[in-house]
Scaffold this motif. Structure first.
Motif, PDB file in Angstrom:
ATOM      1  N   GLY A 257      -3.483   0.907   9.190  1.00  0.00           N
ATOM      2  CA  GLY A 257      -3.512  -0.290   8.351  1.00  0.00           C
ATOM      3  C   GLY A 257      -4.786  -0.305   7.517  1.00  0.00           C
ATOM      4  O   GLY A 257      -5.697   0.493   7.736  1.00  0.00           O
ATOM      5  N   GLU A 258      -4.858  -1.215   6.586  1.00  0.00           N
ATOM      6  CA  GLU A 258      -6.008  -1.283   5.680  1.00  0.00           C
ATOM      7  C   GLU A 258      -7.327  -1.449   6.439  1.00  0.00           C
ATOM      8  O   GLU A 258      -8.334  -0.851   6.083  1.00  0.00           O
ATOM      9  CB  GLU A 258      -5.831  -2.424   4.691  1.00  0.00           C
ATOM     10  CG  GLU A 258      -6.817  -2.381   3.559  1.00  0.00           C
ATOM     11  CD  GLU A 258      -6.506  -3.397   2.490  1.00  0.00           C
ATOM     12  OE1 GLU A 258      -7.457  -3.861   1.856  1.00  0.00           O
ATOM     13  OE2 GLU A 258      -5.323  -3.723   2.287  1.00  0.00           O
ATOM     14  N   GLY A 259      -7.337  -2.212   7.510  1.00  0.00           N
ATOM     15  CA  GLY A 259      -8.551  -2.420   8.294  1.00  0.00           C
ATOM     16  C   GLY A 259      -8.887  -1.271   9.224  1.00  0.00           C
ATOM     17  O   GLY A 259      -9.944  -1.255   9.840  1.00  0.00           O
ATOM     18  N   GLU A 260      -7.989  -0.302   9.344  1.00  0.00           N
ATOM     19  CA  GLU A 260      -8.194   0.819  10.261  1.00  0.00           C
ATOM     20  C   GLU A 260      -8.624   2.102   9.559  1.00  0.00           C
ATOM     21  O   GLU A 260      -8.786   3.124  10.200  1.00  0.00           O
ATOM     22  CB  GLU A 260      -6.891   1.124  11.010  1.00  0.00           C
ATOM     23  CG  GLU A 260      -6.340  -0.039  11.773  1.00  0.00           C
ATOM     24  CD  GLU A 260      -4.954   0.249  12.325  1.00  0.00           C
ATOM     25  OE1 GLU A 260      -4.763   0.015  13.528  1.00  0.00           O
ATOM     26  OE2 GLU A 260      -4.090   0.706  11.556  1.00  0.00           O
ATOM     27  N   LEU A 261      -8.772   2.073   8.255  1.00  0.00           N
ATOM     28  CA  LEU A 261      -9.084   3.281   7.514  1.00  0.00           C
ATOM     29  C   LEU A 261     -10.402   3.878   7.977  1.00  0.00           C
ATOM     30  O   LEU A 261     -11.299   3.178   8.406  1.00  0.00           O
ATOM     31  CB  LEU A 261      -9.129   3.000   6.005  1.00  0.00           C
ATOM     32  CG  LEU A 261      -7.855   2.410   5.410  1.00  0.00           C
ATOM     33  CD1 LEU A 261      -8.018   2.203   3.919  1.00  0.00           C
ATOM     34  CD2 LEU A 261      -6.660   3.300   5.680  1.00  0.00           C
TER      35      LEU A 261
ATOM     36  N   GLU B  72      -5.196   0.288  -4.506  1.00  0.00           N
ATOM     37  CA  GLU B  72      -4.802   0.093  -3.113  1.00  0.00           C
ATOM     38  C   GLU B  72      -3.996   1.272  -2.576  1.00  0.00           C
ATOM     39  O   GLU B  72      -3.146   1.109  -1.710  1.00  0.00           O
ATOM     40  CB  GLU B  72      -4.005  -1.209  -2.943  1.00  0.00           C
ATOM     41  CG  GLU B  72      -4.787  -2.452  -3.271  1.00  0.00           C
ATOM     42  CD  GLU B  72      -5.939  -2.704  -2.323  1.00  0.00           C
ATOM     43  OE1 GLU B  72      -5.740  -2.591  -1.109  1.00  0.00           O
ATOM     44  OE2 GLU B  72      -7.038  -2.992  -2.806  1.00  0.00           O
ATOM     45  N   GLU B  73      -4.266   2.454  -3.074  1.00  0.00           N
ATOM     46  CA  GLU B  73      -3.571   3.658  -2.633  1.00  0.00           C
ATOM     47  C   GLU B  73      -4.444   4.401  -1.633  1.00  0.00           C
ATOM     48  O   GLU B  73      -5.623   4.639  -1.873  1.00  0.00           O
ATOM     49  CB  GLU B  73      -3.283   4.547  -3.845  1.00  0.00           C
ATOM     50  CG  GLU B  73      -2.423   5.735  -3.517  1.00  0.00           C
ATOM     51  CD  GLU B  73      -2.066   6.523  -4.765  1.00  0.00           C
ATOM     52  OE1 GLU B  73      -1.819   7.717  -4.612  1.00  0.00           O
ATOM     53  OE2 GLU B  73      -2.058   5.946  -5.867  1.00  0.00           O
ATOM     54  N   LYS B  74      -3.872   4.764  -0.480  1.00  0.00           N
ATOM     55  CA  LYS B  74      -4.608   5.519   0.523  1.00  0.00           C
ATOM     56  C   LYS B  74      -4.663   6.989   0.120  1.00  0.00           C
ATOM     57  O   LYS B  74      -3.689   7.544  -0.376  1.00  0.00           O
ATOM     58  CB  LYS B  74      -3.934   5.410   1.889  1.00  0.00           C
ATOM     59  CG  LYS B  74      -4.052   4.059   2.524  1.00  0.00           C
ATOM     60  CD  LYS B  74      -3.627   4.080   3.972  1.00  0.00           C
ATOM     61  CE  LYS B  74      -2.131   4.053   4.112  1.00  0.00           C
ATOM     62  NZ  LYS B  74      -1.675   3.871   5.482  1.00  0.00           N
TER      63      LYS B  74
ATOM     64  N   MET C 163       0.846  -1.173   0.000  1.00  0.00           N
ATOM     65  CA  MET C 163       0.000   0.000   0.000  1.00  0.00           C
ATOM     66  C   MET C 163       0.896   1.243   0.000  1.00  0.00           C
ATOM     67  O   MET C 163       1.833   1.332   0.788  1.00  0.00           O
ATOM     68  CB  MET C 163      -0.897  -0.019   1.241  1.00  0.00           C
ATOM     69  CG  MET C 163      -1.986   0.999   1.184  1.00  0.00           C
ATOM     70  SD  MET C 163      -3.152   0.897   2.562  1.00  0.00           S
ATOM     71  CE  MET C 163      -3.784  -0.744   2.417  1.00  0.00           C
TER      72      MET C 163
ATOM     73  N   ASN D 234      -0.520   7.422   7.446  1.00  0.00           N
ATOM     74  CA  ASN D 234       0.454   6.404   7.034  1.00  0.00           C
ATOM     75  C   ASN D 234       0.584   5.268   8.036  1.00  0.00           C
ATOM     76  O   ASN D 234       0.948   4.158   7.667  1.00  0.00           O
ATOM     77  CB  ASN D 234       1.812   7.048   6.755  1.00  0.00           C
ATOM     78  CG  ASN D 234       1.833   7.757   5.423  1.00  0.00           C
ATOM     79  OD1 ASN D 234       1.197   7.328   4.470  1.00  0.00           O
ATOM     80  ND2 ASN D 234       2.550   8.855   5.349  1.00  0.00           N
TER      81      ASN D 234
ATOM     82  N   GLU E  75      -9.126   7.047   3.038  1.00  0.00           N
ATOM     83  CA  GLU E  75      -9.892   6.103   2.231  1.00  0.00           C
ATOM     84  C   GLU E  75      -8.982   5.455   1.203  1.00  0.00           C
ATOM     85  O   GLU E  75      -7.946   6.003   0.854  1.00  0.00           O
ATOM     86  CB  GLU E  75     -11.018   6.845   1.500  1.00  0.00           C
ATOM     87  CG  GLU E  75     -11.927   7.623   2.421  1.00  0.00           C
ATOM     88  CD  GLU E  75     -12.826   8.609   1.678  1.00  0.00           C
ATOM     89  OE1 GLU E  75     -12.853   8.572   0.435  1.00  0.00           O
ATOM     90  OE2 GLU E  75     -13.492   9.399   2.350  1.00  0.00           O
ATOM     91  N   LEU E  76      -9.404   4.306   0.711  1.00  0.00           N
ATOM     92  CA  LEU E  76      -8.680   3.677  -0.386  1.00  0.00           C
ATOM     93  C   LEU E  76      -9.095   4.338  -1.688  1.00  0.00           C
ATOM     94  O   LEU E  76     -10.255   4.703  -1.875  1.00  0.00           O
ATOM     95  CB  LEU E  76      -8.993   2.183  -0.469  1.00  0.00           C
ATOM     96  CG  LEU E  76      -8.262   1.274   0.506  1.00  0.00           C
ATOM     97  CD1 LEU E  76      -8.673  -0.168   0.269  1.00  0.00           C
ATOM     98  CD2 LEU E  76      -6.767   1.418   0.413  1.00  0.00           C
TER      99      LEU E  76
END
Length: 86
Positions: free
Chosen positions: A41-45, A74-76, A1, A38, A67-68
């Protein structure tokens, strides 16, 4: 990511700071928001808040959202949402 480099809607964020006479806090708030984004994690967005001191008895809570990217890369992305006095 990929890492977040800046606030996507930074112009709106800076305009809000100018209205609140808090532009001097721009770099501090922005860097803190980028670091938090940064570290997520992905599940914490989602959303998070940063409290910043304006003057004397005034503090403001700034709300940001991570957000993704909708392109599926897969970029925040970090967005400024709003702020209010606390």
């Amino acid at each position: 990511m990929a890492y977040v480099v800046d606030v996507e809607n930074w112009i709106r964020f800076e305009e809000e700071l100018v209205e609140l006479e808090m532009f001097r806090n721009n770099e501090e708030i922005r860097i803190q928001a980028i670091q938090i984004a940064n570290d997520m994690g992905e599940g914490e967005l989602g959303t998070f808040e940063i409290v910043s001191h304006a003057k004397e008895d005034e503090n403001y809570k700034f709300i940001f959202s991570v957000e993704l990217d909708e392109d599926g890369e897969e970029e925040k992305k970090l967005y400024y949402c709003f702020c209010f006095e606390v």
